[in-house]
Design a protein around this motif. Sequence first.
Motif, PDB file in Angstrom:
ATOM      1  N   ASN A  88       0.807  -1.228   0.000  1.00 32.49           N
ATOM      2  CA  ASN A  88       0.000   0.000   0.000  1.00 32.49           C
ATOM      3  C   ASN A  88       0.837   1.274   0.000  1.00 32.49           C
ATOM      4  O   ASN A  88       0.488   2.260   0.665  1.00 32.49           O
ATOM      5  CB  ASN A  88      -0.971  -0.001   1.183  1.00 32.49           C
ATOM      6  CG  ASN A  88      -2.057  -1.046   1.037  1.00 32.49           C
ATOM      7  OD1 ASN A  88      -2.475  -1.346  -0.072  1.00 32.49           O
ATOM      8  ND2 ASN A  88      -2.507  -1.604   2.146  1.00 32.49           N
ATOM      9  N   ASP A  89       1.926   1.270  -0.761  1.00 32.41           N
ATOM     10  CA  ASP A  89       2.636   2.519  -1.003  1.00 32.41           C
ATOM     11  C   ASP A  89       1.682   3.471  -1.724  1.00 32.41           C
ATOM     12  O   ASP A  89       1.111   3.132  -2.759  1.00 32.41           O
ATOM     13  CB  ASP A  89       3.867   2.253  -1.869  1.00 32.41           C
ATOM     14  CG  ASP A  89       4.566   3.535  -2.285  1.00 32.41           C
ATOM     15  OD1 ASP A  89       5.199   4.179  -1.438  1.00 32.41           O
ATOM     16  OD2 ASP A  89       4.439   3.890  -3.480  1.00 32.41           O
ATOM     17  N   GLU A  90       1.514   4.673  -1.172  1.00 34.16           N
ATOM     18  CA  GLU A  90       0.450   5.561  -1.662  1.00 34.16           C
ATOM     19  C   GLU A  90       0.611   5.903  -3.141  1.00 34.16           C
ATOM     20  O   GLU A  90      -0.356   5.812  -3.915  1.00 34.16           O
ATOM     21  CB  GLU A  90       0.426   6.841  -0.823  1.00 34.16           C
ATOM     22  CG  GLU A  90      -0.717   7.772  -1.203  1.00 34.16           C
ATOM     23  CD  GLU A  90      -0.847   8.941  -0.244  1.00 34.16           C
ATOM     24  OE1 GLU A  90      -1.870   9.019   0.465  1.00 34.16           O
ATOM     25  OE2 GLU A  90       0.089   9.766  -0.195  1.00 34.16           O
ATOM     26  N   VAL A  93      -0.108   2.740  -5.375  1.00 34.30           N
ATOM     27  CA  VAL A  93      -1.516   2.336  -5.386  1.00 34.30           C
ATOM     28  C   VAL A  93      -2.361   3.334  -6.176  1.00 34.30           C
ATOM     29  O   VAL A  93      -3.183   2.947  -7.017  1.00 34.30           O
ATOM     30  CB  VAL A  93      -2.044   2.185  -3.947  1.00 34.30           C
ATOM     31  CG1 VAL A  93      -3.562   1.999  -3.945  1.00 34.30           C
ATOM     32  CG2 VAL A  93      -1.378   1.004  -3.255  1.00 34.30           C
ATOM     33  N   CYS A  94      -2.160   4.621  -5.928  1.00 36.00           N
ATOM     34  CA  CYS A  94      -2.967   5.624  -6.621  1.00 36.00           C
ATOM     35  C   CYS A  94      -2.730   5.585  -8.125  1.00 36.00           C
ATOM     36  O   CYS A  94      -3.672   5.693  -8.921  1.00 36.00           O
ATOM     37  CB  CYS A  94      -2.678   7.011  -6.069  1.00 36.00           C
ATOM     38  SG  CYS A  94      -3.335   7.304  -4.401  1.00 36.00           S
ATOM     39  N   GLY A 112      -5.680   9.134  -2.142  1.00 40.92           N
ATOM     40  CA  GLY A 112      -4.802   8.893  -1.004  1.00 40.92           C
ATOM     41  C   GLY A 112      -4.984   7.514  -0.416  1.00 40.92           C
ATOM     42  O   GLY A 112      -5.972   6.823  -0.703  1.00 40.92           O
ATOM     43  N   VAL A 113      -4.003   7.111   0.386  1.00 42.05           N
ATOM     44  CA  VAL A 113      -4.047   5.827   1.074  1.00 42.05           C
ATOM     45  C   VAL A 113      -3.644   6.071   2.522  1.00 42.05           C
ATOM     46  O   VAL A 113      -2.632   6.717   2.799  1.00 42.05           O
ATOM     47  CB  VAL A 113      -3.092   4.792   0.435  1.00 42.05           C
ATOM     48  CG1 VAL A 113      -3.121   3.486   1.220  1.00 42.05           C
ATOM     49  CG2 VAL A 113      -3.457   4.542  -1.021  1.00 42.05           C
ATOM     50  N   ASP A 114      -4.453   5.554   3.444  1.00 42.50           N
ATOM     51  CA  ASP A 114      -4.161   5.648   4.878  1.00 42.50           C
ATOM     52  C   ASP A 114      -4.180   4.236   5.444  1.00 42.50           C
ATOM     53  O   ASP A 114      -5.245   3.654   5.618  1.00 42.50           O
ATOM     54  CB  ASP A 114      -5.199   6.523   5.573  1.00 42.50           C
ATOM     55  CG  ASP A 114      -4.884   6.728   7.053  1.00 42.50           C
ATOM     56  OD1 ASP A 114      -3.789   6.316   7.485  1.00 42.50           O
ATOM     57  OD2 ASP A 114      -5.729   7.285   7.767  1.00 42.50           O
ATOM     58  N   SER A 116      -4.468   0.675   5.209  1.00 44.96           N
ATOM     59  CA  SER A 116      -5.008  -0.188   4.159  1.00 44.96           C
ATOM     60  C   SER A 116      -6.336   0.344   3.622  1.00 44.96           C
ATOM     61  O   SER A 116      -7.108  -0.397   3.020  1.00 44.96           O
ATOM     62  CB  SER A 116      -5.208  -1.613   4.695  1.00 44.96           C
ATOM     63  OG  SER A 116      -6.164  -1.616   5.751  1.00 44.96           O
ATOM     64  N   LEU A 118      -8.174   3.025   1.113  1.00 43.88           N
ATOM     65  CA  LEU A 118      -7.992   3.859  -0.074  1.00 43.88           C
ATOM     66  C   LEU A 118      -9.107   4.889  -0.137  1.00 43.88           C
ATOM     67  O   LEU A 118     -10.270   4.571   0.113  1.00 43.88           O
ATOM     68  CB  LEU A 118      -8.015   2.983  -1.333  1.00 43.88           C
ATOM     69  CG  LEU A 118      -8.013   3.674  -2.687  1.00 43.88           C
ATOM     70  CD1 LEU A 118      -6.679   4.384  -2.924  1.00 43.88           C
ATOM     71  CD2 LEU A 118      -8.288   2.667  -3.804  1.00 43.88           C
ATOM     72  N   SER A 119      -8.751   6.131  -0.475  1.00 42.09           N
ATOM     73  CA  SER A 119      -9.748   7.190  -0.630  1.00 42.09           C
ATOM     74  C   SER A 119      -9.947   7.476  -2.115  1.00 42.09           C
ATOM     75  O   SER A 119      -8.979   7.647  -2.850  1.00 42.09           O
ATOM     76  CB  SER A 119      -9.301   8.468   0.089  1.00 42.09           C
ATOM     77  OG  SER A 119      -9.203   8.243   1.479  1.00 42.09           O
ATOM     78  N   VAL A 179      -5.424  -3.342  -0.188  1.00 39.36           N
ATOM     79  CA  VAL A 179      -6.453  -2.450   0.354  1.00 39.36           C
ATOM     80  C   VAL A 179      -7.600  -3.289   0.914  1.00 39.36           C
ATOM     81  O   VAL A 179      -8.106  -4.203   0.253  1.00 39.36           O
ATOM     82  CB  VAL A 179      -6.961  -1.500  -0.745  1.00 39.36           C
ATOM     83  CG1 VAL A 179      -8.237  -0.789  -0.310  1.00 39.36           C
ATOM     84  CG2 VAL A 179      -5.879  -0.492  -1.091  1.00 39.36           C
TER      85      VAL A 179
END
Length: 503
Positions: A88-90, A93-94, A112-114, A116, A118-119, A179
């Motif tokens: 889950n490197d932001e 992943v994005c 963004g990723v916080d 596990s 995902l936004s 995620v």
Amino acid sequence: MHLQSFPAAHPPQIPDAPRLGLPWALAEARAFHLQGIGRLARAERAAAKQRAEHDAPFYLAAEVARLQAVREQLAGEAQQWWQALVSNDEATVCEAVNTAFSDNPAAGCAVGVDGSVLSVVMRQQDLDSLPTQAPGLTPSGRPTLKNLTKRDKTLWWLTSMGSNIVATLKEGFATAPGVTAIDLAVLTRLPDTQRLGFVAYGRWTRATIESTPWREPEDALRFLDIGQDVACSVTTTASGNLSSIIKPLDVTRVPGLQDLLDHAQDEPDSGETTLADLDISLGGNTPANGGSSVTDPFRIKPFAEWKQEAPSGLPLPPPAPFVVPIALVAGQTLVLPEEAWQGLRMAFSFSGADADLTLFLTGQDGRVAGDEDFVFYNQPSGASGAARVLGKQPEGPHTVERATVHLSALPERVRRVALAINMDVDTGLTCASLTYANLHIECGTGAAWIFQPPADPDIRAMVVAELYRHTVDSRPAWKLRAVGQGWAEGLDGLARAYGVDVE
């Protein structure tokens, strides 16, 4: 859309480097050293062949080592990328999710990723863009158009939004295996104010989305019940009906939503990048024609290029003079000069539609010995590099796909090489859609031939020409035949005719 399934991400598989053999290297070296030497200059030709025999093993070893190093580098980069994705490197992943979202009808963007989680922000179609009428029947049973009530139109819009939400969630989970939950918020232009506003948000877990059955269009509305802290502008009234008024949600409950809304641009005429055009901008670097503009990492360095870079390299010989190609007609055959055995270069040029160049290396029975003798864009090399397709590239108003065949490097079991084209199966078009189509074949001495295949409206795959072994004056020879005949069923029929297993 929510009925669509998405393949789960898996570690990238890097293909093996092309297999190269000494016959191929020797053919390349001979073609280089014999350039510009007349056929009657026997002493010079013999010396050139000796230089080729000296250079070929070094050229082969250099290319094999270089291509293996390229593969090891690609494999290392692929492993690093996969580890970054599953951890889950932001940024990783994005980027991966946004690439997957780039062809969606409802533009989505991973922001963004916080941990596990995902936004994602999604842009839903505006309510005002939906039709105001729907098909219906009169009391007598005749078809007609009926005006939609405001409530019916709202239900249609809500079902569409739910469908897009479910598809976005499913594709996001499929693309990012690390995620476990997705926070998703939906933007649209509000009917009353014509300003952007959030109309739905919530959190949905992977377990819930993957365990919920999605079978009927009405299932799209389940997004309201299976998420966490779900809010939606369309609510149910006390009488059990859906509200027909869409109002913006209070964004103060969710940190970051107001900031996203303040920076969202949705003015199509402003000239700025807009959220409505997000899917286009995300896919803007996707190459057309099935990726033809992407550089082949396993490109084989031509002998001339290797020789020029070698420390003891000799200067390049003068280029061969330009020769007007001989025009062939369907059914015409000719004996290829011996120089052509060392290397034939082919270019299929066309416009008007998309087509692919394919080579079949067949035995005496006219069938391939195995799938490795089927040379095409997914398997661009055959016979240890003796036959290769080099990919497409635009040249002016035309598209050109090139290939090379070293006849002297082909194994004895290969008795014939079929040069075929097939139309893009997804378009359903026939060969009649091709314009300015021609096959140009040349060898290192400058001798060249050209054939214009027929624009047949009844076929979707065609053998344009054949190269085949023959005997002339009791000596082995290679001949070229212009063909221009094919199969209505397209690539499947073409492949089966040459013994390729089609699943």
